[in-house]
Design a protein around this motif. Sequence first.
Motif, PDB file in Angstrom:
ATOM      1  N   GLY A  47      -0.988 -54.789 -12.183  1.00 26.12           N
ATOM      2  CA  GLY A  47       0.178 -54.623 -13.048  1.00 26.12           C
ATOM      3  C   GLY A  47       1.471 -55.126 -12.450  1.00 26.12           C
ATOM      4  O   GLY A  47       2.526 -54.492 -12.608  1.00 26.12           O
ATOM      5  N   LYS A  50       4.252 -55.765 -14.989  1.00 25.77           N
ATOM      6  CA  LYS A  50       4.850 -54.505 -15.447  1.00 25.77           C
ATOM      7  C   LYS A  50       5.817 -53.972 -14.394  1.00 25.77           C
ATOM      8  O   LYS A  50       6.918 -53.520 -14.725  1.00 25.77           O
ATOM      9  CB  LYS A  50       3.755 -53.484 -15.728  1.00 25.77           C
ATOM     10  N   GLU A  78      -1.272 -55.498 -21.014  1.00 28.04           N
ATOM     11  CA  GLU A  78      -0.007 -55.141 -20.381  1.00 28.04           C
ATOM     12  C   GLU A  78       0.606 -56.333 -19.654  1.00 28.04           C
ATOM     13  O   GLU A  78       1.816 -56.548 -19.713  1.00 28.04           O
ATOM     14  CB  GLU A  78      -0.217 -53.978 -19.407  1.00 28.04           C
ATOM     15  N   HIS A  79      -0.237 -57.118 -18.982  1.00 27.24           N
ATOM     16  CA  HIS A  79       0.266 -58.289 -18.260  1.00 27.24           C
ATOM     17  C   HIS A  79       0.942 -59.264 -19.222  1.00 27.24           C
ATOM     18  O   HIS A  79       2.062 -59.725 -18.970  1.00 27.24           O
ATOM     19  CB  HIS A  79      -0.884 -58.980 -17.527  1.00 27.24           C
TER      20      HIS A  79
END
Length: 358
Positions: A47, A50, A78-79
């Motif tokens: 992550g 993030k 999320e990336h």
Amino acid sequence: MERHIDFLEWLELDMAIKILTCLDDSADLIRASAVSRYWQNIVVSNGLSKQLCMRTFPQLACITRVVEPSHDNSAEREHRAYASLLRALTAFPLTYCIANPVSASSTDHYPQESIMNTLDPRDTIRNRGSYWSSKGSNDPETPETLIYSLTASLCIITEINLHPFQALFQPEFPIYSSRFVRFRMGHPKSSKELSCDFMEAQECADDKFIWTYTSQMFPVVQANRLQRFKLPEPIICIGGYLQIELLGRVQKQAADDKYYVCVAHVQAIGRQLSPAFSVEFSERLNDATLKYNAGEFGLAVSRGDNGSLSTSLVPVQAPRQLAWGNLQDFMHMIQAHGDGGAYEWVDDDEEFDPVFII
């Protein structure tokens, strides 16, 4: 054939992560993830996009979940979302971000001196000054607040501009500026909290919001001009609401010997992230879901940032009262010509102006 050695593979995983965490530019992080599958796995599974996004925008701490319809893998989702959000910081076009007024802590004469007037860049409307005025106070330290909704639930705000009002209809032409100004951004405590028309009820809505960002205090010059307040760094507004806090009063009104603060016009300049990004708060309102649309993101990036702002200062969704006022001005202009001339709308591909045809 020359053999290449990936130096990261020779390091302990913790050291490799520490090295890649030092990248402070999202573009560099994306390039790093494209070097090899091993590098990509480190960036995505840990992550790092993030983490970089959280360091850049601490206000994102309330985001607990990312939704992207086209991706099921949570780490990749999320990336992509956070890497794109970082890119939007420079790739999305600058625009005016205020949509509608919500409330003023006080109003001297409503609706003639309503907060609604601060959205219209004109100095006068129908031969009357266009401005918001607070109620008078004997205490020069009495603060005032103005609250506005923004054009999207997610906006990156870079600067906020304020134009103090000068009363040219009063002796000595006083300028009713505040001494300082401070800005807050955030979201409603509950959607039910905003069911009231605070302007019509002349109620203050300050306690209806959770402010996730508070700026420093900026000094305001007692001058009849638009004053720019550039934020030290771009701020992401999660929830889509802006509060302008006016601190200290410098000008008394001769008629009643009380201190007033008056504002002619406000602007919030930044980058609207919708519809590529949006945020949805849970019922508990202590966490939020970030929604990412890769298709809309691609369209926004393709339009790009040409470094200039839209020429229109009128809100994207003009409030009914403001639109009606503009129509009345136009009708007064027509009635001023009693020679039976004809009118038509001319489309110049950039803006629409009423043109009188002789």
